[in-house]
Scaffold this motif. Structure first.
Motif, PDB file in Angstrom:
ATOM      1  N   VAL A   1      -1.507 -53.128  10.834  1.00 44.60           N
ATOM      2  CA  VAL A   1      -0.768 -54.292  11.330  1.00 44.60           C
ATOM      3  C   VAL A   1      -0.948 -55.467  10.382  1.00 44.60           C
ATOM      4  O   VAL A   1       0.024 -56.154  10.020  1.00 44.60           O
ATOM      5  CB  VAL A   1      -1.209 -54.655  12.760  1.00 44.60           C
ATOM      6  N   TRP A   2      -2.165 -55.715   9.926  1.00 39.55           N
ATOM      7  CA  TRP A   2      -2.439 -56.833   9.027  1.00 39.55           C
ATOM      8  C   TRP A   2      -1.687 -56.666   7.707  1.00 39.55           C
ATOM      9  O   TRP A   2      -1.206 -57.644   7.137  1.00 39.55           O
ATOM     10  CB  TRP A   2      -3.939 -56.972   8.782  1.00 39.55           C
ATOM     11  N   ASP A   3      -1.555 -55.458   7.233  1.00 37.76           N
ATOM     12  CA  ASP A   3      -0.845 -55.220   5.982  1.00 37.76           C
ATOM     13  C   ASP A   3       0.592 -55.751   6.056  1.00 37.76           C
ATOM     14  O   ASP A   3       1.112 -56.278   5.074  1.00 37.76           O
ATOM     15  CB  ASP A   3      -0.837 -53.719   5.663  1.00 37.76           C
ATOM     16  N   VAL A   4       1.215 -55.664   7.215  1.00 37.22           N
ATOM     17  CA  VAL A   4       2.577 -56.175   7.386  1.00 37.22           C
ATOM     18  C   VAL A   4       2.566 -57.682   7.648  1.00 37.22           C
ATOM     19  O   VAL A   4       3.281 -58.439   6.993  1.00 37.22           O
ATOM     20  CB  VAL A   4       3.299 -55.454   8.551  1.00 37.22           C
ATOM     21  N   LEU A   5       1.753 -58.132   8.597  1.00 42.90           N
ATOM     22  CA  LEU A   5       1.785 -59.531   9.007  1.00 42.90           C
ATOM     23  C   LEU A   5       1.204 -60.484   7.968  1.00 42.90           C
ATOM     24  O   LEU A   5       1.594 -61.654   7.914  1.00 42.90           O
ATOM     25  CB  LEU A   5       1.048 -59.711  10.331  1.00 42.90           C
TER      26      LEU A   5
ATOM     27  N   ILE B   1      10.862 -65.919  19.556  1.00 43.81           N
ATOM     28  CA  ILE B   1      10.092 -65.794  18.315  1.00 43.81           C
ATOM     29  C   ILE B   1       8.916 -64.849  18.520  1.00 43.81           C
ATOM     30  O   ILE B   1       8.842 -63.788  17.893  1.00 43.81           O
ATOM     31  CB  ILE B   1       9.613 -67.173  17.815  1.00 43.81           C
ATOM     32  N   TYR B   2       7.991 -65.208  19.390  1.00 42.22           N
ATOM     33  CA  TYR B   2       6.760 -64.433  19.522  1.00 42.22           C
ATOM     34  C   TYR B   2       6.991 -63.050  20.152  1.00 42.22           C
ATOM     35  O   TYR B   2       6.643 -62.029  19.557  1.00 42.22           O
ATOM     36  CB  TYR B   2       5.714 -65.206  20.320  1.00 42.22           C
ATOM     37  N   GLU B   3       7.560 -63.018  21.347  1.00 42.16           N
ATOM     38  CA  GLU B   3       7.752 -61.722  22.004  1.00 42.16           C
ATOM     39  C   GLU B   3       8.735 -60.839  21.244  1.00 42.16           C
ATOM     40  O   GLU B   3       8.529 -59.620  21.144  1.00 42.16           O
ATOM     41  CB  GLU B   3       8.186 -61.923  23.454  1.00 42.16           C
ATOM     42  N   ALA B   4       9.774 -61.426  20.689  1.00 38.07           N
ATOM     43  CA  ALA B   4      10.707 -60.640  19.863  1.00 38.07           C
ATOM     44  C   ALA B   4       9.986 -60.091  18.641  1.00 38.07           C
ATOM     45  O   ALA B   4      10.248 -58.964  18.207  1.00 38.07           O
ATOM     46  CB  ALA B   4      11.902 -61.495  19.449  1.00 38.07           C
ATOM     47  N   GLY B   5       9.063 -60.859  18.105  1.00 36.34           N
ATOM     48  CA  GLY B   5       8.268 -60.396  16.964  1.00 36.34           C
ATOM     49  C   GLY B   5       7.373 -59.225  17.322  1.00 36.34           C
ATOM     50  O   GLY B   5       7.232 -58.275  16.538  1.00 36.34           O
ATOM     51  N   PHE B   6       6.775 -59.270  18.497  1.00 33.48           N
ATOM     52  CA  PHE B   6       5.939 -58.145  18.943  1.00 33.48           C
ATOM     53  C   PHE B   6       6.757 -56.855  18.988  1.00 33.48           C
ATOM     54  O   PHE B   6       6.348 -55.813  18.484  1.00 33.48           O
ATOM     55  CB  PHE B   6       5.350 -58.401  20.330  1.00 33.48           C
ATOM     56  N   GLY B   7       7.913 -56.926  19.613  1.00 33.79           N
ATOM     57  CA  GLY B   7       8.765 -55.752  19.704  1.00 33.79           C
ATOM     58  C   GLY B   7       9.239 -55.280  18.343  1.00 33.79           C
ATOM     59  O   GLY B   7       9.308 -54.074  18.073  1.00 33.79           O
ATOM     60  N   ALA B   8       9.549 -56.223  17.476  1.00 36.71           N
ATOM     61  CA  ALA B   8      10.038 -55.877  16.138  1.00 36.71           C
ATOM     62  C   ALA B   8       8.955 -55.196  15.302  1.00 36.71           C
ATOM     63  O   ALA B   8       9.252 -54.260  14.549  1.00 36.71           O
ATOM     64  CB  ALA B   8      10.546 -57.130  15.432  1.00 36.71           C
ATOM     65  N   ILE B   9       7.718 -55.629  15.436  1.00 39.92           N
ATOM     66  CA  ILE B   9       6.623 -54.973  14.699  1.00 39.92           C
ATOM     67  C   ILE B   9       6.432 -53.556  15.232  1.00 39.92           C
ATOM     68  O   ILE B   9       6.194 -52.627  14.461  1.00 39.92           O
ATOM     69  CB  ILE B   9       5.315 -55.795  14.795  1.00 39.92           C
ATOM     70  N   ARG B  10       6.523 -53.381  16.533  1.00 40.13           N
ATOM     71  CA  ARG B  10       6.424 -52.039  17.101  1.00 40.13           C
ATOM     72  C   ARG B  10       7.482 -51.118  16.479  1.00 40.13           C
ATOM     73  O   ARG B  10       7.209 -50.003  16.077  1.00 40.13           O
ATOM     74  CB  ARG B  10       6.597 -52.063  18.621  1.00 40.13           C
ATOM     75  N   THR B  11       8.702 -51.612  16.403  1.00 39.18           N
ATOM     76  CA  THR B  11       9.795 -50.840  15.803  1.00 39.18           C
ATOM     77  C   THR B  11       9.534 -50.602  14.316  1.00 39.18           C
ATOM     78  O   THR B  11       9.668 -49.486  13.816  1.00 39.18           O
ATOM     79  CB  THR B  11      11.141 -51.559  16.007  1.00 39.18           C
ATOM     80  N   HIS B  12       9.170 -51.659  13.616  1.00 37.21           N
ATOM     81  CA  HIS B  12       8.919 -51.572  12.175  1.00 37.21           C
ATOM     82  C   HIS B  12       7.844 -50.550  11.840  1.00 37.21           C
ATOM     83  O   HIS B  12       7.951 -49.803  10.853  1.00 37.21           O
ATOM     84  CB  HIS B  12       8.513 -52.957  11.647  1.00 37.21           C
ATOM     85  N   LEU B  13       6.798 -50.494  12.659  1.00 33.95           N
ATOM     86  CA  LEU B  13       5.697 -49.566  12.415  1.00 33.95           C
ATOM     87  C   LEU B  13       5.895 -48.213  13.096  1.00 33.95           C
ATOM     88  O   LEU B  13       5.042 -47.323  12.973  1.00 33.95           O
ATOM     89  CB  LEU B  13       4.372 -50.186  12.895  1.00 33.95           C
ATOM     90  N   GLY B  14       6.997 -48.049  13.823  1.00 30.02           N
ATOM     91  CA  GLY B  14       7.270 -46.777  14.480  1.00 30.02           C
ATOM     92  C   GLY B  14       6.343 -46.498  15.651  1.00 30.02           C
ATOM     93  O   GLY B  14       6.002 -45.360  15.931  1.00 30.02           O
ATOM     94  N   LEU B  15       5.958 -47.557  16.370  1.00 31.58           N
ATOM     95  CA  LEU B  15       5.038 -47.426  17.506  1.00 31.58           C
ATOM     96  C   LEU B  15       5.836 -47.325  18.798  1.00 31.58           C
ATOM     97  O   LEU B  15       6.949 -47.849  18.901  1.00 31.58           O
ATOM     98  CB  LEU B  15       4.109 -48.637  17.578  1.00 31.58           C
ATOM     99  N   GLU B  16       5.237 -46.724  19.815  1.00 33.57           N
ATOM    100  CA  GLU B  16       5.916 -46.692  21.120  1.00 33.57           C
ATOM    101  C   GLU B  16       5.982 -48.093  21.692  1.00 33.57           C
ATOM    102  O   GLU B  16       5.150 -48.938  21.396  1.00 33.57           O
ATOM    103  CB  GLU B  16       5.185 -45.745  22.086  1.00 33.57           C
ATOM    104  N   SER B  17       6.942 -48.343  22.504  1.00 27.32           N
ATOM    105  CA  SER B  17       7.128 -49.676  23.105  1.00 27.32           C
ATOM    106  C   SER B  17       6.262 -49.858  24.310  1.00 27.32           C
ATOM    107  O   SER B  17       5.931 -48.968  25.003  1.00 27.32           O
ATOM    108  CB  SER B  17       8.592 -49.856  23.515  1.00 27.32           C
TER     109      SER B  17
END
Length: 147
Positions: free
Chosen positions: A17-21, A131-147
């Motif tokens: 996660v840190w590698d992306v953020l 911003i924040y909650e949309a970002g959480f969901g977007a990182i999940r998608t970006h990293l291929g994680l379950e929602s």
């Protein structure tokens, strides 16, 4: 002063996660509201004091400055310089912590800002949800994680 705090747990190791953020200029690759981003004056994105200028998908432009960055604490903070919406004195802190019993990541995103009283609820909703909650969901998608 308004204060918005959102947090989530991501089913991924903190290093992933840190590698992306950590990339202060990388939010255009994962956040759905950001169309493009660049660091001004050719500075490195991880240099404290760097300013990112970015466009949102609606065409508006913003500028933010990196205030702190700590790999040891997996955290950074930034402030907003220019924005077309009534967010004044905006400072945000993003922090990751390991969830040690599951190799997951706890992510806290906090912002404080001033806004006219008649805009308070709308700006809190915008920051917290768009911003924040949309970002959480977007990182999940970006990293291929379950929602």
């Amino acid at each position: 002063m308004a204060k918005v705090i959102r947090s989530t747990v991501l089913p991924a190791p903190i290093e992933v996660v840190w590698d992306v953020l950590r990339d202060f200029n990388g939010h255009d690759r994962w956040h759905p509201a950001v169309a493009s981003s660049e660091i001004e004056r050719g500075r490195d994105a991880d240099r404290v004091g760097s300013i990112r200028r970015f466009k949102l998908t609606d065409g508006s432009e913003l500028r933010e400055q990196l205030l702190t960055l700590s790999d040891a604490e997996t955290a950074y903070s930034y402030c907003l310089f220019d924005t077309p919406i009534p967010l004044f004195n905006y400072v945000s802190h993003l922090r990751l912590m390991p969830v040690t019993d599951s190799d997951h990541t706890f992510w806290e995103w906090e912002g404080r800002f001033d806004t006219p009283a008649d805009q308070h609820d709308a700006m809190v909703r915008l920051v917290g949800t768009d911003i924040y909650e949309a970002g959480f969901g977007a990182i999940r998608t970006h990293l291929g994680l379950e929602s």
